[in-house]
Each structure stands twice: as structure tokens, then as C-alpha cells.
Design an enzyme around this catalytic site. Structure first.
Site, short mmCIF file in Angstrom:
data_model
loop_
_atom_site.label_atom_id
_atom_site.label_comp_id
_atom_site.label_asym_id
_atom_site.label_seq_id
_atom_site.Cartn_x
_atom_site.Cartn_y
_atom_site.Cartn_z
N SER A 128 1.08 4.76 -4.43
CA SER A 128 2.02 5.06 -3.14
C SER A 128 1.51 6.20 -2.14
O SER A 128 2.15 6.56 -1.30
CB SER A 128 3.43 5.58 -3.86
OG SER A 128 4.32 4.43 -3.93
N LYS A 131 1.60 5.62 1.51
CA LYS A 131 2.51 5.83 2.26
C LYS A 131 2.19 7.14 3.51
O LYS A 131 2.93 7.06 4.50
CB LYS A 131 3.84 6.03 1.61
CG LYS A 131 4.41 4.88 1.00
CD LYS A 131 5.68 5.19 0.15
CE LYS A 131 6.42 3.87 -0.49
NZ LYS A 131 5.58 3.69 -1.60
N SER A 314 9.51 7.77 -1.85
CA SER A 314 8.72 6.72 -1.96
C SER A 314 9.08 5.02 -1.85
O SER A 314 8.94 4.28 -2.95
CB SER A 314 7.84 6.92 -3.63
OG SER A 314 6.50 6.22 -3.40
#
Length: 482
Positions: A128, A131, A314
Site C-alpha cells: 500500500s 498510495k 489505506s
């Protein structure tokens, strides 16, 4: 005193004096004491005026406005950590728990000088941390204050209304909430405004509800994602409008999701329209409205607010929606490939090398993603210290160690507590992957950016997150001057 004898007058004066002499004497004493105290407190008061030195510079107002056109890091003149000492400390903490390896980099935010480098240029699966790339690309492409509009359009058939997606996947089921990010635009308010518009136009029921989700094109599901992740609710098929970031309820963030968020949203809108007093025909289908005939509309939270929510929680579904909207703003197709191309384009505009990157999605679920720790550190540096001030709005989205978001339950033991409240970083977790990229002000007041990425790790080994957190805590407590 006229009409008063001399004896009486003398007695009257004597009486008054007896009553007033002690208060007058006391007042005199107090005046004398006060004069002595003031004279002691202000030397020279009784000996004539003396010049008073001006206050120090830091107490004085500025004589002119600063001409600096960017936000500078804290402690720009603070001493830099000594690389050898920093390496000594991090080599003790940045160790995998079992199998695998961890790459990493620490950079000075002000100058970009690399202070620690462990295979920082090696491509890794970032989870993640992807992102972060999506965040800067979205802010760069659309601007922090942009909003997405969901519209209800009239159709050629007067008895048909078309709920039209504009990229807002954070719609709420009830009234619009101007203080919220998720639910800023609400279907309840859209329904009330639509009902009023229909009444004003003299349109009576039954009303057919259609949905237009054509803003996003291509496959709703990314073929790079594991079916197990989709089944577990890590994400869902993507459409250009959704309730609760593609979930049935804003308070339930795990488990199954709607597989067609556009239709699910339109069904909820039809229910709200009926609750507003409109007779509604059963069923929802896809259709097209007349763009110039808007019955009602509602705007989302700003892009900056959505980026912050994405980073803090997230949110995979929201990340992919922001990626598609970045593609739209960049003149590309609103597909998964269009989103990755737009992210790569915007990173290049920031001067971040992308040739070595492999991008399969923009949320980080895909194992095919390959990005280096150095590239993530450069992205964080662009946010904290780069010339594009629009990127500063992403700072609030970084989880705070031990306090917020995906770091709220970490940095609680003795080995990591020194970083609690100080480290701000984006997390990343897949089965064999753990990543942490962010920024921290060290003990000397120097702003540092960092990225640590572990690949091939033993699934479920608790020590891997601890290794990341201890290493970030080293930076927070570091003078590191040997």
C-alpha cells in the site's frame, strides 16, 4: 462656621480628627512603601529617566514580508546525522524476522542528501505504499480543492431520472453532511432536491430510476488482483459512483462488498426518492440522461480531503477511484491502465524517475508492482519539501505513530515508543511484504524522509513490523553524530 460657637467648632474638629487620623496615617505609610517598592523594581526611577534597550530581534515584528515562495523544512540549519552512525544504528534494527530482506533509504528532506542506503534503488513489491504515488498524482493532476459532482439528470422520457456518477465513491445514504469526507454528498439530499424539481416541472409518478456509470471504462476488476483478496473484501469491482467507498455500511470495513456499486447506489437512491414522496417504479437499470437538464446535484469532499482519507485508512477502493479520476484529468482513458499511466506521467512532471517502475494498479494490491525505496523517499520529499505546494495537503493524511490510522496500534512497546507521536508514515502490508515510508523530525530538529521495504518475509512474523517501527524510532530519537 456660621451659627456654631467656637467651643462647639473645636470639639467638632477634634472629633473628626480622631476619626480620620489613623486612616490618613495608614494611607501615608502605604504610599511611602509603594514608592520604595517601585523604585526598587525600576532602577533609576527616582534619579531621572534612563534609556531602555530595545527588545531582542525574536520579540520584534518583521520589518518586511518574506519573499520565500515555498514551505521550508524544520531545522534547516540543524546538524545532519552522520551517515556512518546512522548506518550502525539502523543495521541493528532493520532486520527481517526470519526469511526475506529489507531495503531502505534515509534522506535529508532539505537537500536530498542520502544518509542511509541499503539497496535503495532495487525494485520491490511496495504493497500500500503505492498510495503515496497515487496521492501526489491526484493532487498534481486535479488540485487540492477539486470536487466530484454526482448529478440527477432528466431523460427524454419525462418519467425517467438518471443518477449519473462523477467519480464520487464516498456517497452517503442519508442527508449530505458538509462536515464529513465520506458522506459529504448524500443520496437523501439528492432525492429531496430531485422530488422538488419533478414537482416544479409537473412530472408525476411513477418515476423510473436509471444509473449512468459510463465515466469509468474498461474492466471493473483488475486482473492483477488475487481473487482471494477480492473475496475477502480488500477491494471490489470499481464504478464511477458508490456508497461508503464501495461498502454496505461506513461502519463495517471488512467482509463482502457490493459487486455492482453503481446499481446498489441507484437502488438506495430510488428508496430515498420514495421516502421523499415520489412514486417510484420497481427495479433499476442503466441508462443515459440529458447532460443539460440537471434536476439535482451534490458535490464530494475535496480531492485533498479524499487523499488524506485514502492515506490514513489505506483505502484500496478509494485509491483506485482517485487513480481513474487522475486519468480523466490527464486526458487519458479512465481504465486501470489509464490510471497507472497517469500516475507515471505526473510523477515524471515532479522530476521523479519512473523508467524502472512497474505499475499494475494504484492501490498496491497487485504483486506485479515494482518500485524502489529511493523512489518512495523522493515522493515523500516532494510532499514535505518540494516546490509544488499543492502536495503539502497530503501531509495530514500520513498516519501518526501510535495515534491515528494504520499506525494507531503500533509504537506502544519500549523498543518503539520513542517514535510514538513523532513518526508519520504510510504503511504497506501483503502476505510476504511489509513497507513503511514517511517523514520525521529528528532530535536535532532535522527533517528526514525515509522508506523501508521488506520482501519475501515470513507471513505473520510479528518481528517484521517491529523492525520497521524500531528503525523509524531510531530516526526520531537520533542526533546520530557519533
Amino acid at each position: 462656621m456660621k451659627g456654631v460657637k467656637d467651643g462647639d467648632a473645636r470639639r467638632w474638629v477634634s472629633t473628626v480628627w480622631r476619626r480620620l487620623k489613623w486612616p490618613l496615617l495608614l494611607a501615608g505609610v502605604l504610599l511611602c512603601v509603594g514608592a520604595i517598592v517601585v523604585a526598587g523594581m525600576v532602577p533609576g526611577l527616582l534619579n531621572g529617566p534612563k534609556s531602555v534597550p530595545p527588545p531582542p530581534a525574536w520579540q520584534q515584528g518583521p520589518s518586511q514580508l518574506s519573499d520565500v515562495n515555498s514551505v521550508l523544512p524544520l531545522g534547516d540549519d540543524a546538524p545532519l546525522p552522520v551517515p556512518a552512525e546512522l548506518a550502525r544504528l539502523l543495521n541493528e534494527t532493520l532486520k527481517p524476522d526470519g526469511t526475506g530482506s529489507i531495503t531502505g533509504v534515509v534522506m535529508d528532506a532539505s537537500t536530498g542528501e542520502v544518509l542511509f542506503d541499503r539497496e535503495a534503488d532495487a525494485n520491490r513489491i511496495p504493497a500500500s505504499n503505492m498510495k503515496l504515488l497515487t496521492a501526489v498524482a491526484a493532487l498534481k493532476a486535479m488540485g487540492p480543492e477539486s470536487r466530484f459532482t454526482t448529478r440527477v439528470l432528466a431523460s427524454e422520457d419525462p418519467s425517467t431520472v438518471v443518477l449519473t456518477g462523477g467519480g464520487d465513491v464516498l456517497l452517503g445514504a442519508g442527508a449530505s453532511d458538509s462536515s464529513a469526507v465520506m458522506g459529504r454528498a448524500g443520496l437523501g439530499s439528492l432525492a429531496l432536491d430531485t422530488a422538488a424539481a419533478l414537482t416544479s416541472a409537473g412530472v408525476k409518478g411513477p418515476i423510473n430510476v436509471q444509473v449512468d456509470d459510463s465515466l469509468f471504462s474498461g474492466a471493473p476488476l483488475n486482473p492483477a488482483w488475487s481473487p482471494d483478496d477480492v473475496a475477502a473484501g480488500e477491494t471490489a469491482p470499481l464504478f464511477s459512483l458508490a456508497l461508503n467507498s464501495g461498502r454496505y455500511s461506513p461502519s463495517v470495513t471488512t467482509g463482502p462488498r457490493p459487486q455492482d456499486s453503481a446499481v446498489t447506489t441507484a437502488q438506495a437512491f430510488a428508496g430515498q426518492l420514495a421516502a421523499a414522496g415520489v412514486q417510484v417504479s420497481p427495479g433499476v437499470e442503466r441508462g443515459k440522461g440529458i447532460p443539460t437538464n440537471v434536476l439535482a446535484s451534490a458535490d464530494s469532499a475535496t480531492v485533498a480531503e479524499q487523499v488524506d482519507l485514502m492515506l490514513e485508512s489505506s483505502d484500496n477502493f478509494l485509491a483506485e477511484a482517485l487513480g481513474r479520476m487522475t486519468a480523466v484529468a490527464s486526458g487519458g482513458e479512465a481504465t486501470y491502465d489509464g490510471a497507472t499511466a497517469a500516475v507515471r506521467q505526473r510523477l515524471g512532471e515532479l522530476g521523479i524517475a519512473t523508467d524502472s517502475m512497474q505499475l499494475a494498479d494504484v492501490s498496491g494490491l497487485a504483486l506485479e508492482n515494482q518500485v524502489s525505496a529511493k523512489q518512495f523517499a523522493e515522493v515523500v520529499r516532494a510532499i514535505t519539501s518540494g516546490p509544488d505546494l499543492a502536495l503539502r495537503t497530503a501531509l495530514d493524511g500520513f498516519p501518526v505513530a501510535g495515534l491515528t490510522g494504520t499506525l494507531d496500534d503500533r509504537y506502544v512497546d519500549a523498543g518503539t515508543a520513542e517514535g510514538a507521536g513523532l513518526v508519520r508514515a504510510k504503511t504497506g502490508t501483503l502476505n510476504t511484504v511489509i513497507a513503511l515510508s514517511g517523514y520525521v523530525v529528528d532530535a536535532d530538529g532535522r527533517l528526514l524522509v525515509f522508506s523501508f521495504i521488506g520482501n519475501g518475509l515470513q507471513p505473520g512474523a510479528a518481528g517484521n513490523k517491529v523492525a520497521m517501527d524500531r528503525s523509524a524510532s531510531v530516526l526520531a530519537s537520533c542526533g546520530c553524530r557519533g
